[in-house]
Enzyme design. Structure first.
Site, short mmCIF file in Angstrom:
data_model
loop_
_atom_site.label_atom_id
_atom_site.label_comp_id
_atom_site.label_asym_id
_atom_site.label_seq_id
_atom_site.Cartn_x
_atom_site.Cartn_y
_atom_site.Cartn_z
N CYS A 1 63.07 89.86 3.25
CA CYS A 1 62.59 91.23 3.05
C CYS A 1 62.00 91.80 4.33
O CYS A 1 61.92 93.01 4.50
CB CYS A 1 61.55 91.24 1.94
SG CYS A 1 60.20 90.10 2.28
N GLU B 1 55.72 93.12 -5.05
CA GLU B 1 56.21 93.03 -3.66
C GLU B 1 57.71 93.33 -3.71
O GLU B 1 58.47 92.57 -4.31
CB GLU B 1 55.98 91.63 -3.10
CG GLU B 1 54.52 91.27 -2.95
CD GLU B 1 53.77 92.20 -2.04
OE1 GLU B 1 54.42 92.85 -1.19
OE2 GLU B 1 52.54 92.31 -2.18
N LYS C 1 58.66 82.28 -13.45
CA LYS C 1 60.12 82.38 -13.59
C LYS C 1 60.76 82.52 -12.21
O LYS C 1 60.57 83.53 -11.55
CB LYS C 1 60.49 83.61 -14.42
CG LYS C 1 61.97 83.63 -14.76
CD LYS C 1 62.44 85.00 -15.20
CE LYS C 1 63.33 85.67 -14.19
NZ LYS C 1 64.44 84.91 -13.67
N GLU D 1 68.47 99.72 0.97
CA GLU D 1 68.31 98.32 1.36
C GLU D 1 69.63 97.57 1.12
O GLU D 1 70.10 97.51 0.00
CB GLU D 1 67.19 97.66 0.54
CG GLU D 1 66.90 96.25 1.02
CD GLU D 1 65.90 95.52 0.14
OE1 GLU D 1 65.99 95.62 -1.09
OE2 GLU D 1 65.04 94.81 0.70
#
Ligand code: NAD
Length: 484
Positions: free
Chosen positions: A285, A251, A176, A387
């Site tokens: 990231c 992750e 996906k 973040e």
């Protein structure tokens, strides 16, 4: 029908619409316009995809590794042959500069298939000899159907980073992509069909995370889930998948420190730090978002860095001169802007940026943010702990190695870190103590696909990359043989 391009699911080797017949708008971030539609699939589509994968698994699992490798190489060749179209599609879908998609994202997607094609045939398992008694050998067999769930920031690169090792190890996948950037996964489906990948080996189901992603994570026949995305979603997936004892590789987010010592190679550090802060609008990231600069270098760095950042071109990502394109969505745009308010409220001083950008012409309604540098915030404030995932960095001063180590590690995240110093002992000493899955010394984003990749703490569980990935996608079983 709207006349817009309709993305389709790819199930059992066929491009098919979602069972419910519903579609979601797909936006071009640079213009803010809807330009295509993506399936709003649900668990019925996931069930069909898992069935197709399960059927294909019977023969794919016993297909010789050399033939699996050849199939992966055909997909890699198809990606390379269509590089320009894929790069353009990714730029329109994601908002990133075309030059980045052309030179990094799409070539790396092809590299993923090439690398894991070679890993499929060179992967070896262990044997252990018990002197005078017997020996053990470890069988590593594919798991079956694996779920691959990926984010929007490097759409095709991260999608293939998950699919390629799963297939190399003999599994079939239900994958996906992010609903925010579905286009290149759709194009990949067409390429897989053209490359004669057996039907059902790759199945791609488009749609929303809480519907499609959650159905993949919960499906009883999905034996492993590899996920890249936010820490919040990773936790949700673990809640569903862990009680079923699925293998999990997660992750997740990062808030990476970039540590600059006064003895660094200044010019190289400065140039790389601009890149490591703002590539892909800071939506990688691995971007460094907390920059720690040694006291004696701080003012010089600040002046030069702000000058360089202010000169970056923000604009149409299809324009070859553009350094920063659009951020990925209206919601993400709002989120980033809200952090400017927060930073100001926390006492930060915005040295450049700190606002939306509105290019003229084609992109006047797109979602652009000026590259932003903030100073004057302590490491424990929210701006330095959460973040943001946009073109925003903070500067902090430090005096000693111990001080910067403590601040760098003072984060729930532990994905990557960068150290700039010409002092070799210090580089090694710090690298071993930093809480980060990858530490770069005097460089950034240099990657060897053979190495294990992943984060520590809230940035990740499990490791991807290299043979580590093939180990993840196989079940190790021990056969013990008595010989004496
Ligand atoms: P996200 O968590 O919102 O979405 C990631 C994927 O998960 C999407 O496909 C989404 O549809 C799906 N999803 C959402 N809810 C789900 C659920 N309940 N169950 C199953 N699947 C679900 O992340 P994003 O906004 O697409 O990506 C940005 C994040 O990804 C950032 O936090 C970034 O740091 C992280 N990221 C990490 C790495 C890494 O290697 N550690 C690499 C790239 C991006």
């Amino acid at each position: 029908m709207t006349g817009r391009q309709r993305i389709q699911n790819y199930i059992g080797g066929e491009l098919v619409g979602p069972v419910a017949g519903a579609y979601l708008d797909n936006f071009e971030p640079a213009t803010g316009h809807v330009y295509s539609e993506t399936p709003d699939s649900d668990e019925r589509d996931v069930d069909a995809a898992v069935d197709a994968a399960q059927s294909a698994f019977k023969s794919w699992a016993v297909t010789p590794a050399t033939e699996r490798a050849e199939a992966l190489l055909r997909v890699a060749a198809a990606i390379e042959a269509n590089l320009e179209d894929l790069a353009r599609a990714e730029t329109i879908d994601n908002g990133k500069p075309l030059k980045l998609a052309t030179t990094v994202d799409i070539p790396r997607a092809a590299s993923n298939f090439k690398f894991f094609a070679s890993a499929a045939v060179t992967f070896a398992s262990e044997a252990h000899i018990m002197e005078q008694q017997g020996f053990n050998y470890t069988l590593r067999q594919p798991l079956g159907v694996c779920g691959c769930i990926s984010p929007w920031n490097l759409p095709l690169y991260l999608f293939t980073w998950k699919i390629a090792p799963a297939l190399a190890a003999g599994n079939c996948v239900v994958a996906k992509p992010s609903e925010v950037t579905p286009m290149t996964a759709y194009l990949l489906a067409e390429l897989c069909a053209d490359a004669d990948l057996p039907a059902g080996v790759i199945n791609i189901v488009h749609g929303l995370g809480p519907k499609v992603g959650a159905a993949i994570a919960a499906h009883k026949q999905v034996r492993a889930v590899t996920f890249t995305g936010s820490t919040r979603t990773g936790a949700e997936i673990a809640t569903v998948a862990a009680p079923q004892f699925k293998k999990l590789s997660l992750e997740m987010g990062g808030k990476n420190p970039n540590i600059i010592f006064a003895d660094c190679n200044y010019d190289e550090m400065l140039e790389t730090t601009v890149r490591s802060s703002f590539s892909n609008q800071g939506q990688i990231c691995l971007c460094g978002s907390r920059i720690f600069v040694q006291d004696s270098l701080y003012e010089r760095f600040k002046t030069d860095f702000v000058k360089k950042v202010s000169a970056l071109t923000v604009g149409d990502p299809l324009d070859g001169q553009t350094d920063l394109g659009a951020v990925v969505s209206a919601a993400h745009h709002e989120k980033i802007l809200s952090y400017f308010e927060l930073a100001r409220a926390e006492g930060g001083d915005i040295l450049c940026g700190g606002e939306a950008r509105k290019p003229t012409g084609r992109c006047e309604r797109g979602w652009f943010v000026a590259p932003t540098v903030i100073e004057g915030l302590s490491n424990d404030c929210r701006t330095n702990q959460e973040e943001i995932f946009g073109p925003v960095v903070t500067l902090q001063r430090f005096k000693t190695e111990d001080e910067v180590l403590a601040s760098a590690n003072d984060s729930r995240y532990g994905l990557s870190a960068t150290i700039w110093t010409e002092n070799l002992s210090r580089a090694h000493r710090l690298a071993t103590q930093l809480h980060a899955g990858i530490v770069w010394v005097n460089c950034w984003m240099l990657r060897d696909l053979r190495t294990p990749f992943g984060g520590m703490k809230d940035s990740g569980v499990g490791r991807e990359g290299g043979f580590e990935a093939l180990r993840f996608f196989t079940e190790p079983r021990n056969i013990c043989v008595k010989t004496f």
